[in-house]
Design a protein around this motif. Structure first.
Motif, PDB file in Angstrom:
ATOM      1  N   TRP A 143      -7.136 -10.365   8.684  1.00  0.00           N
ATOM      2  CA  TRP A 143      -8.098  -9.689   9.536  1.00  0.00           C
ATOM      3  C   TRP A 143      -7.832 -10.021  10.988  1.00  0.00           C
ATOM      4  O   TRP A 143      -7.852 -11.185  11.375  1.00  0.00           O
ATOM      5  CB  TRP A 143      -9.533 -10.093   9.180  1.00  0.00           C
ATOM      6  CG  TRP A 143     -10.539  -9.257   9.904  1.00  0.00           C
ATOM      7  CD1 TRP A 143     -11.145  -8.134   9.424  1.00  0.00           C
ATOM      8  CD2 TRP A 143     -11.051  -9.455  11.225  1.00  0.00           C
ATOM      9  NE1 TRP A 143     -11.980  -7.619  10.381  1.00  0.00           N
ATOM     10  CE2 TRP A 143     -11.948  -8.405  11.503  1.00  0.00           C
ATOM     11  CE3 TRP A 143     -10.816 -10.398  12.216  1.00  0.00           C
ATOM     12  CZ2 TRP A 143     -12.616  -8.292  12.708  1.00  0.00           C
ATOM     13  CZ3 TRP A 143     -11.487 -10.275  13.426  1.00  0.00           C
ATOM     14  CH2 TRP A 143     -12.382  -9.241  13.655  1.00  0.00           C
ATOM     15  N   PHE A 144      -7.599  -8.989  11.753  1.00  0.00           N
ATOM     16  CA  PHE A 144      -7.527  -9.097  13.200  1.00  0.00           C
ATOM     17  C   PHE A 144      -7.882  -7.723  13.750  1.00  0.00           C
ATOM     18  O   PHE A 144      -7.799  -6.714  13.051  1.00  0.00           O
ATOM     19  CB  PHE A 144      -6.152  -9.576  13.685  1.00  0.00           C
ATOM     20  CG  PHE A 144      -5.014  -8.658  13.338  1.00  0.00           C
ATOM     21  CD1 PHE A 144      -4.603  -7.669  14.221  1.00  0.00           C
ATOM     22  CD2 PHE A 144      -4.342  -8.791  12.133  1.00  0.00           C
ATOM     23  CE1 PHE A 144      -3.557  -6.829  13.907  1.00  0.00           C
ATOM     24  CE2 PHE A 144      -3.285  -7.959  11.809  1.00  0.00           C
ATOM     25  CZ  PHE A 144      -2.886  -6.965  12.701  1.00  0.00           C
ATOM     26  N   ASP A 145      -8.299  -7.705  14.994  1.00  0.00           N
ATOM     27  CA  ASP A 145      -8.744  -6.449  15.585  1.00  0.00           C
ATOM     28  C   ASP A 145      -8.373  -6.443  17.061  1.00  0.00           C
ATOM     29  O   ASP A 145      -8.136  -7.496  17.666  1.00  0.00           O
ATOM     30  CB  ASP A 145     -10.267  -6.325  15.420  1.00  0.00           C
ATOM     31  CG  ASP A 145     -10.767  -4.901  15.545  1.00  0.00           C
ATOM     32  OD1 ASP A 145      -9.953  -3.956  15.520  1.00  0.00           O
ATOM     33  OD2 ASP A 145     -11.999  -4.730  15.665  1.00  0.00           O
ATOM     34  N   ASN A 146      -8.352  -5.267  17.634  1.00  0.00           N
ATOM     35  CA  ASN A 146      -8.161  -5.083  19.072  1.00  0.00           C
ATOM     36  C   ASN A 146      -6.899  -5.766  19.603  1.00  0.00           C
ATOM     37  O   ASN A 146      -6.932  -6.363  20.672  1.00  0.00           O
ATOM     38  CB  ASN A 146      -9.384  -5.580  19.854  1.00  0.00           C
ATOM     39  CG  ASN A 146     -10.655  -4.917  19.398  1.00  0.00           C
ATOM     40  OD1 ASN A 146     -10.671  -3.730  19.113  1.00  0.00           O
ATOM     41  ND2 ASN A 146     -11.731  -5.681  19.307  1.00  0.00           N
ATOM     42  N   LEU A 147      -5.785  -5.676  18.875  1.00  0.00           N
ATOM     43  CA  LEU A 147      -4.528  -6.248  19.352  1.00  0.00           C
ATOM     44  C   LEU A 147      -3.982  -5.349  20.457  1.00  0.00           C
ATOM     45  O   LEU A 147      -3.657  -4.180  20.216  1.00  0.00           O
ATOM     46  CB  LEU A 147      -3.517  -6.380  18.215  1.00  0.00           C
ATOM     47  CG  LEU A 147      -2.130  -6.907  18.590  1.00  0.00           C
ATOM     48  CD1 LEU A 147      -2.211  -8.289  19.250  1.00  0.00           C
ATOM     49  CD2 LEU A 147      -1.229  -6.950  17.362  1.00  0.00           C
ATOM     50  N   VAL A 148      -3.926  -5.895  21.653  1.00  0.00           N
ATOM     51  CA  VAL A 148      -3.413  -5.174  22.814  1.00  0.00           C
ATOM     52  C   VAL A 148      -2.327  -6.039  23.447  1.00  0.00           C
ATOM     53  O   VAL A 148      -2.577  -7.192  23.795  1.00  0.00           O
ATOM     54  CB  VAL A 148      -4.535  -4.883  23.844  1.00  0.00           C
ATOM     55  CG1 VAL A 148      -3.962  -4.193  25.070  1.00  0.00           C
ATOM     56  CG2 VAL A 148      -5.649  -4.060  23.211  1.00  0.00           C
ATOM     57  N   VAL A 149      -1.141  -5.471  23.584  1.00  0.00           N
ATOM     58  CA  VAL A 149       0.013  -6.206  24.080  1.00  0.00           C
ATOM     59  C   VAL A 149       0.358  -5.685  25.473  1.00  0.00           C
ATOM     60  O   VAL A 149       0.443  -4.477  25.691  1.00  0.00           O
ATOM     61  CB  VAL A 149       1.210  -6.018  23.120  1.00  0.00           C
ATOM     62  CG1 VAL A 149       2.446  -6.721  23.633  1.00  0.00           C
ATOM     63  CG2 VAL A 149       0.842  -6.529  21.730  1.00  0.00           C
ATOM     64  N   ASP A 150       0.539  -6.617  26.425  1.00  0.00           N
ATOM     65  CA  ASP A 150       0.987  -6.207  27.759  1.00  0.00           C
ATOM     66  C   ASP A 150       2.205  -7.039  28.157  1.00  0.00           C
ATOM     67  O   ASP A 150       2.736  -7.802  27.348  1.00  0.00           O
ATOM     68  CB  ASP A 150      -0.152  -6.288  28.792  1.00  0.00           C
ATOM     69  CG  ASP A 150      -0.653  -7.695  29.071  1.00  0.00           C
ATOM     70  OD1 ASP A 150       0.121  -8.674  28.937  1.00  0.00           O
ATOM     71  OD2 ASP A 150      -1.831  -7.837  29.453  1.00  0.00           O
ATOM     72  N   ASP A 151       2.652  -6.881  29.387  1.00  0.00           N
ATOM     73  CA  ASP A 151       3.873  -7.554  29.833  1.00  0.00           C
ATOM     74  C   ASP A 151       3.749  -9.068  29.905  1.00  0.00           C
ATOM     75  O   ASP A 151       4.746  -9.777  29.839  1.00  0.00           O
ATOM     76  CB  ASP A 151       4.311  -7.031  31.205  1.00  0.00           C
ATOM     77  CG  ASP A 151       4.871  -5.619  31.121  1.00  0.00           C
ATOM     78  OD1 ASP A 151       5.302  -5.207  30.020  1.00  0.00           O
ATOM     79  OD2 ASP A 151       4.874  -4.937  32.155  1.00  0.00           O
ATOM     80  N   ASN A 152       2.524  -9.586  30.048  1.00  0.00           N
ATOM     81  CA  ASN A 152       2.331 -11.022  30.241  1.00  0.00           C
ATOM     82  C   ASN A 152       1.797 -11.751  29.021  1.00  0.00           C
ATOM     83  O   ASN A 152       1.885 -12.976  28.951  1.00  0.00           O
ATOM     84  CB  ASN A 152       1.395 -11.264  31.426  1.00  0.00           C
ATOM     85  CG  ASN A 152       1.970 -10.710  32.700  1.00  0.00           C
ATOM     86  OD1 ASN A 152       3.131 -10.934  33.003  1.00  0.00           O
ATOM     87  ND2 ASN A 152       1.178  -9.955  33.435  1.00  0.00           N
TER      88      ASN A 152
END
Length: 163
Positions: free
Chosen positions: A69-78
């Motif tokens: 269970w995990f939610d709202n995974l948002v990946v950015d440059d940092n």
């Protein structure tokens, strides 16, 4: 211009980029098969964003599990943002790539370790895992899990390639 190529720093950036790419794919398509991750990070890194109670409980390092269970995974440059469940309480976290100490996917015997030897100098190591059946299978409620098994593992240090 320097007299040498800084392979250690180049490897460091490449390994962080690998983590970014893997997490970016997971954010789009979800975890395939039996893949799951143990990610240990430095909770004292200035850009880490976690609840006060988590930083109080884990004042140095914390290991999270990205599996069931995990939610709202948002990946950015940092770094990446994710919401995980701690004792039935969803908590948002932001983890910069520079704060990551280890990244392990025991389902395919893959691991990375970032060791800091001196201020500003880090080495990335590829850590092959050999006994994944012994890898910890922690429920998402547990905020910290033991490190992946080290017995019989061969650690390849970048120092061995430096002159």
């Amino acid at each position: 211009m320097t007299d040498t190529i800084d392979y250690g720093n180049l490897m460091h950036r490449a390994m962080r980029s690998l983590i970014k790419e893997v997490l970016g794919d997971i954010a789009k398509t979800g975890l395939p098969g039996q893949h799951h991750f143990f990610i240990t990070f430095d909770t004292m890194h200035p850009d880490v964003e976690i609840a006060d109670w988590l930083s109080d409980r884990y004042p140095g390092e914390m290991t999270i599990v990205i599996q069931h269970w995990f939610d709202n995974l948002v990946v950015d440059d940092n770094g990446f943002a994710i919401t995980l469940n701690f004792g039935d309480n969803p908590e948002p976290l932001y983890i910069p790539y520079d704060s990551i100490v280890t990244f392990v996917d025991p389902s395919v015997e893959f691991g990375l370790r970032f060791d800091s030897h001196e201020e500003g100098e880090e080495d990335a190591e590829v850590v092959p895992l050999e006994n994944t059946e012994d890898a910890p299978e922690a429920p998402m409620e547990e905020a910290e899990t033991p490190d992946a098994p080290a017995k019989d593992a061969e650690v390849v240090s970048l120092d061995s390639f430096r002159k």
